[in-house]
Design a protein around this motif. Structure first.
Motif, PDB file in Angstrom:
ATOM      1  N   SER A  16       1.687  -4.393   5.482  1.00  0.00           N
ATOM      2  CA  SER A  16       0.840  -3.274   5.083  1.00  0.00           C
ATOM      3  C   SER A  16      -0.131  -3.704   3.979  1.00  0.00           C
ATOM      4  N   PHE A  17       0.392  -4.453   3.008  1.00  0.00           N
ATOM      5  CA  PHE A  17      -0.407  -4.929   1.871  1.00  0.00           C
ATOM      6  C   PHE A  17      -1.596  -5.770   2.360  1.00  0.00           C
ATOM      7  N   LEU A  18      -1.299  -6.681   3.269  1.00  0.00           N
ATOM      8  CA  LEU A  18      -2.349  -7.567   3.780  1.00  0.00           C
ATOM      9  C   LEU A  18      -3.406  -6.769   4.551  1.00  0.00           C
ATOM     10  N   SER A  19      -2.953  -5.794   5.321  1.00  0.00           N
ATOM     11  CA  SER A  19      -3.926  -5.038   6.115  1.00  0.00           C
ATOM     12  C   SER A  19      -4.846  -4.210   5.217  1.00  0.00           C
ATOM     13  N   ILE A  20      -4.315  -3.681   4.107  1.00  0.00           N
ATOM     14  CA  ILE A  20      -5.157  -2.924   3.176  1.00  0.00           C
ATOM     15  C   ILE A  20      -6.195  -3.862   2.540  1.00  0.00           C
ATOM     16  N   LEU A  21      -5.735  -5.045   2.149  1.00  0.00           N
ATOM     17  CA  LEU A  21      -6.675  -6.001   1.549  1.00  0.00           C
ATOM     18  C   LEU A  21      -7.751  -6.414   2.557  1.00  0.00           C
ATOM     19  N   PHE A  22      -7.332  -6.691   3.780  1.00  0.00           N
ATOM     20  CA  PHE A  22      -8.297  -7.113   4.804  1.00  0.00           C
ATOM     21  C   PHE A  22      -9.330  -6.009   5.073  1.00  0.00           C
ATOM     22  N   GLU A  23      -8.894  -4.785   4.999  1.00  0.00           N
ATOM     23  CA  GLU A  23      -9.827  -3.686   5.230  1.00  0.00           C
ATOM     24  C   GLU A  23     -10.720  -3.458   4.014  1.00  0.00           C
ATOM     25  N   GLY A  24     -10.140  -3.601   2.820  1.00  0.00           N
ATOM     26  CA  GLY A  24     -10.879  -3.273   1.599  1.00  0.00           C
ATOM     27  C   GLY A  24     -11.804  -4.366   1.096  1.00  0.00           C
ATOM     28  N   PHE A 211      -7.766  -5.104  -9.332  1.00  0.00           N
ATOM     29  CA  PHE A 211      -7.232  -3.738  -9.271  1.00  0.00           C
ATOM     30  C   PHE A 211      -6.959  -3.307  -7.833  1.00  0.00           C
ATOM     31  N   LEU A 212      -7.734  -3.845  -6.913  1.00  0.00           N
ATOM     32  CA  LEU A 212      -7.470  -3.548  -5.504  1.00  0.00           C
ATOM     33  C   LEU A 212      -6.096  -4.113  -5.113  1.00  0.00           C
ATOM     34  N   VAL A 213      -5.801  -5.319  -5.591  1.00  0.00           N
ATOM     35  CA  VAL A 213      -4.513  -5.945  -5.273  1.00  0.00           C
ATOM     36  C   VAL A 213      -3.365  -5.112  -5.836  1.00  0.00           C
ATOM     37  N   VAL A 214      -3.510  -4.696  -7.091  1.00  0.00           N
ATOM     38  CA  VAL A 214      -2.444  -3.899  -7.722  1.00  0.00           C
ATOM     39  C   VAL A 214      -2.274  -2.566  -6.976  1.00  0.00           C
ATOM     40  N   GLY A 215      -3.396  -1.902  -6.700  1.00  0.00           N
ATOM     41  CA  GLY A 215      -3.339  -0.612  -5.997  1.00  0.00           C
ATOM     42  C   GLY A 215      -2.767  -0.746  -4.597  1.00  0.00           C
ATOM     43  N   ALA A 216      -3.181  -1.806  -3.899  1.00  0.00           N
ATOM     44  CA  ALA A 216      -2.693  -2.024  -2.531  1.00  0.00           C
ATOM     45  C   ALA A 216      -1.191  -2.283  -2.520  1.00  0.00           C
ATOM     46  N   ALA A 217      -0.719  -2.985  -3.547  1.00  0.00           N
ATOM     47  CA  ALA A 217       0.723  -3.285  -3.615  1.00  0.00           C
ATOM     48  C   ALA A 217       1.532  -1.994  -3.785  1.00  0.00           C
ATOM     49  N   ILE A 218       1.088  -1.157  -4.714  1.00  0.00           N
ATOM     50  CA  ILE A 218       1.827   0.096  -4.949  1.00  0.00           C
ATOM     51  C   ILE A 218       1.762   0.985  -3.707  1.00  0.00           C
ATOM     52  N   THR A 219       0.587   1.060  -3.118  1.00  0.00           N
ATOM     53  CA  THR A 219       0.415   1.872  -1.908  1.00  0.00           C
ATOM     54  C   THR A 219       1.323   1.383  -0.790  1.00  0.00           C
ATOM     55  N   SER A 220       1.436   0.072  -0.666  1.00  0.00           N
ATOM     56  CA  SER A 220       2.229  -0.483   0.434  1.00  0.00           C
ATOM     57  C   SER A 220       3.718  -0.197   0.267  1.00  0.00           C
ATOM     58  N   VAL A 221       4.162  -0.152  -0.984  1.00  0.00           N
ATOM     59  CA  VAL A 221       5.571   0.225  -1.206  1.00  0.00           C
ATOM     60  C   VAL A 221       5.785   1.638  -0.678  1.00  0.00           C
ATOM     61  N   PHE A 222       4.897   2.540  -1.069  1.00  0.00           N
ATOM     62  CA  PHE A 222       5.036   3.925  -0.618  1.00  0.00           C
ATOM     63  C   PHE A 222       4.864   4.034   0.895  1.00  0.00           C
ATOM     64  N   ASN A 223       3.902   3.283   1.388  1.00  0.00           N
ATOM     65  CA  ASN A 223       3.518   3.338   2.795  1.00  0.00           C
ATOM     66  C   ASN A 223       4.631   2.895   3.743  1.00  0.00           C
ATOM     67  N   THR A 224       5.445   1.966   3.280  1.00  0.00           N
ATOM     68  CA  THR A 224       6.469   1.412   4.169  1.00  0.00           C
ATOM     69  C   THR A 224       7.891   1.820   3.793  1.00  0.00           C
ATOM     70  N   ALA A 225       8.126   2.015   2.494  1.00  0.00           N
ATOM     71  CA  ALA A 225       9.519   2.201   2.060  1.00  0.00           C
ATOM     72  C   ALA A 225       9.935   3.664   1.952  1.00  0.00           C
ATOM     73  N   VAL A 226       8.972   4.544   1.723  1.00  0.00           N
ATOM     74  CA  VAL A 226       9.329   5.948   1.511  1.00  0.00           C
ATOM     75  C   VAL A 226       9.257   6.712   2.836  1.00  0.00           C
ATOM     76  N   ASN A 227      10.303   7.454   3.117  1.00  0.00           N
ATOM     77  CA  ASN A 227      10.343   8.258   4.329  1.00  0.00           C
ATOM     78  C   ASN A 227       9.386   9.445   4.173  1.00  0.00           C
ATOM     79  N   GLN A 228       8.299   9.419   4.950  1.00  0.00           N
ATOM     80  CA  GLN A 228       7.256  10.424   4.759  1.00  0.00           C
ATOM     81  C   GLN A 228       7.642  11.804   5.275  1.00  0.00           C
ATOM     82  N   GLN A 229       8.788  11.851   5.930  1.00  0.00           N
ATOM     83  CA  GLN A 229       9.256  13.168   6.386  1.00  0.00           C
ATOM     84  C   GLN A 229       9.821  14.004   5.243  1.00  0.00           C
ATOM     85  N   VAL A 230       9.923  13.394   4.049  1.00  0.00           N
ATOM     86  CA  VAL A 230      10.448  14.169   2.919  1.00  0.00           C
ATOM     87  C   VAL A 230       9.546  15.353   2.593  1.00  0.00           C
TER      88      VAL A 230
END
Lengths: 324, 304
Positions: A16-24, A211-230
């Motif tokens: 997820s992290f890599l894909s955000i960086l590649f897009e951004g 800052f993009l790297v830092v933001g992408a890292a935090i986003t990717s944790v949420f994006n993959t690890a947190v169950n979005q059905q909460v």
């Protein structure tokens, strides 16, 4: 909800992290190149001369600049910093920075396409109108505040008229000449200006990419690890649904050109919650929280975030009376 | 030392990022990361970064911005700050490029919520649905035109005994309504998971697929929701809008009599009959499988 609410896997995170960086990265680079070109080729007074003398008209016009100079949120931060350093009034620069990721043709079209079958005209129009309205409002507020209270000291120092520092130097310009890059560029040839633009763009790019790297890292944790059905049980309550969608958008740090497709997929959520997701997220998300740090003081970023959050939530909830 | 950091670290970072972008582009690994529209941007960005790195390398420039008191690059001041900045720029991206797989694992897919209802997709995947619908409409109109043409009755030749046989119609030439769909050598309709989801929603598409032999591929996942008799599993594909970070899992339900010992997230090819029973108040795409075989992943693992 099935399973635990948090399950972290490094491989999914890195994917997820890599894909955000590649897009951004391409858009960040584009913003940096524009910024470098402005730095080297556009004289400091140009922006002040181009804008209307009337402050209200100047801010309103800045809010619409994204329509002719579209930029996603990553790129707009770099360009805004350069605008400020080139002497664009801060109120106008901030208005452009907040509105450009929303009030632009690419975002309008993608929002319309994503909401086909879900009142696309209404969603697109409301998104653009609220984005413009909020950006202009923030512009007026910023206009009342002293520059030094909002901007990083280094930015204040680099603004024409208050500048004390030197910009980066290149061997083509002897150090003894001193002064800022603009002064030295006035006497420089095209080759020198191009080299200056390249180096300026590179410095800006690496600076913001951090800052993009830092933001992408935090986003990717949420994006993959947190169950979005909460957040799913919150869908039936407009207030909770709106707040949940805004928090989700903040954490996901999506690109404003594509976030409408994600918003549209939350079919069980009210229309206004999705609108809040689209308006708030393009102006303030976790990636922008870090990116804004290259221009503004931390207290201002926090105030901006809280202010936008409350304003977007209140405006969108007021729209529930329209039964959208 | 400061000059070395000013010149060599940006150069190294740009080269590394450029290499990663270009490598992913030319090796095809970018297919799993970005929508086709965004891939050329990554190529151009990689090439530009290479140029920028070359500028830093070959053109004498000192970039003393970050040695000044008023430097706007917050983490640029001081050797420690620079080193930290460039480590953060370099290491995570290199590590991610080295360890990133070509797709998500089961836990992330579950965290995102598997979608088996096309109405939950909003406009995502609409291009595919529109293409399917327009192909179906075009096929239906050409079938109708063919039927009209063939309905012109040809005069029958008298038989030897002088009686007149019934008029001949060119029934054999009339195309099937499903001729617009691509078929395998075995005559199975080759489709994507998302086509089944759209068909479940659309009466005419449903008619085209219902009880027809279909063939599709996806990733195997046990079904824990619609699986009372334990004979069902899901075949999942990721539907991408821009990049893998926004991809959402879509799934068709497969029913099989054979107990399955396929490892989770393996790529499987399913052949079976498409059905659309009403479950939970809506039509659900359920394929009654005649064969489920492990297969290689497709070149494009994502759906768009």
């Amino acid at each position: 909800m099935n399973g635990a609410w948090f399950t972290f896997h490094f491989q999914d995170f890195s994917y997820s992290f890599l894909s955000i960086l590649f897009e951004g990265i391409p858009f960040l680079l584009l913003g940096s190149l524009v910024s470098g070109a402005i730095d080297a080729f556009v004289p400091a007074e140009v922006f002040s001369r181009l804008l209307p003398k009337n402050k209200i008209a100047a801010i309103a016009l800045s809010g619409m600049l994204g329509a002719i100079f579209p930029m996603c949120e990553c790129g707009s931060v770099v360009v805004t910093r350069r605008f400020i350093r080139k002497g664009l009034p801060i109120a106008s620069a901030v208005t452009y920075m907040l509105s450009a990721p929303i009030v632009n043709p690419v975002v309008a079209l993608s929002t319309f396409a994503a909401f086909r079958g879900q009142s696309p005209w209404v969603m697109m129009s409301l998104r653009l109108m609220l984005g413009f309205l909020l950006a202009v409002t923030v512009g007026f507020i910023v206009q009342q505040a002293p520059m030094g209270a909002i901007l990083q000291q280094s930015i204040v120092d680099s603004i024409p008229g208050v500048r004390r520092r030197t910009a980066f130097r290149m061997s083509a310009a002897p150090r003894e000449e001193g002064g800022d890059l603009n002064i030295r560029l006035e006497g420089g040839g095209w080759r020198f200006k191009i080299l200056a633009a390249v180096q300026s763009a590179t410095s800006d790019f690496l600076d913001v990419a951090f800052f993009l790297v830092v933001g992408a890292a935090i986003t990717s944790v949420f994006n993959t690890a947190v169950n979005q059905q909460v957040i799913q049980p919150l869908a039936t309550n407009p207030l909770l649904a709106t707040v949940a969608m805004m928090v989700l958008r903040f954490m996901l740090a999506l690109c404003s050109t594509s976030d409408a497709f994600i918003a549209a997929s939350f079919v069980s959520f009210p229309f206004v919650a999705k609108l809040a997701f689209l308006v708030f997220g393009a102006m303030f998300d976790i990636k922008l929280f870090f990116l804004y740090g290259i221009i503004f003081k931390r207290w201002f970023i926090l105030a901006l975030g809280i202010g936008l959050f409350v304003a977007v939530a209140v405006l969108c909830l007021r729209l529930t009376v329209l039964n959208l | 030392m400061t000059k070395a950091f000013s010149r060599w670290l940006p150069c190294a970072t740009l080269f590394a990022w450029s290499f990663i972008l270009l490598y992913f582009y030319f090796s095809g690994r970018i297919h799993a990361l970005l929508h086709p529209i965004f891939r050329p941007f990554a190529l151009v960005a990689g090439a530009i970064m290479l140029l920028l790195a070359a500028c830093f390398l070959f053109i004498p420039a000192t970039a003393e911005c970050c040695t000044d008191e008023g430097c706007g690059h917050a983490l640029g001041r001081g050797i420690g700050g620079r080193l930290l900045t460039f480590l953060i720029l370099l290491l995570p991206m290199c590590a991610a490029a080295a360890f990133s797989p070509g797709g998500y694992g089961a836990s992330t897919i579950l965290n995102r919520g598997v979608i088996n209802d096309a109405s939950a997709l909003g406009g995502a995947g609409a291009k595919r649905a529109a293409a399917l619908a327009s192909s179906a409409a075009a096929a239906a109109s050409s079938a109708a035109a063919a039927a009209n043409t063939s309905s012109v009755t040809e005069p029958a030749l008298p038989t030897q005994d002088g009686s007149t046989p019934p008029p001949q119609q060119a029934q054999a030439q009339q195309p099937e309504p499903t001729d617009y769909l691509h078929k395998s050598k075995d005559g199975n309709i080759i489709l994507q998971v998302i086509d089944l989801l759209y068909a479940a929603q659309d009466t005419s598409l449903r008619g085209d697929f219902e009880n027809k032999r279909v063939e599709f591929i996806g990733q195997y996942m046990p079904d824990t929701v619609n699986n009372i008799n334990g004979k069902r599993f899901k075949v999942v594909r990721m539907l991408m809008v821009c990049c893998a970070a926004d991809a959402r899992p879509v799934a068709a339900v497969v029913e099989t009599e054979q107990p399955s010992n396929i490892p989770e997230m393996s790529w499987v090819k399913v052949v079976g009959d498409a059905t659309f029973p009403i479950e939970g108040g809506r039509n659900l795409a359920v394929v009654k499988a005649t064969s489920v075989t492990v297969t290689d992943p497709p070149e494009e693992t994502m759906l768009y």
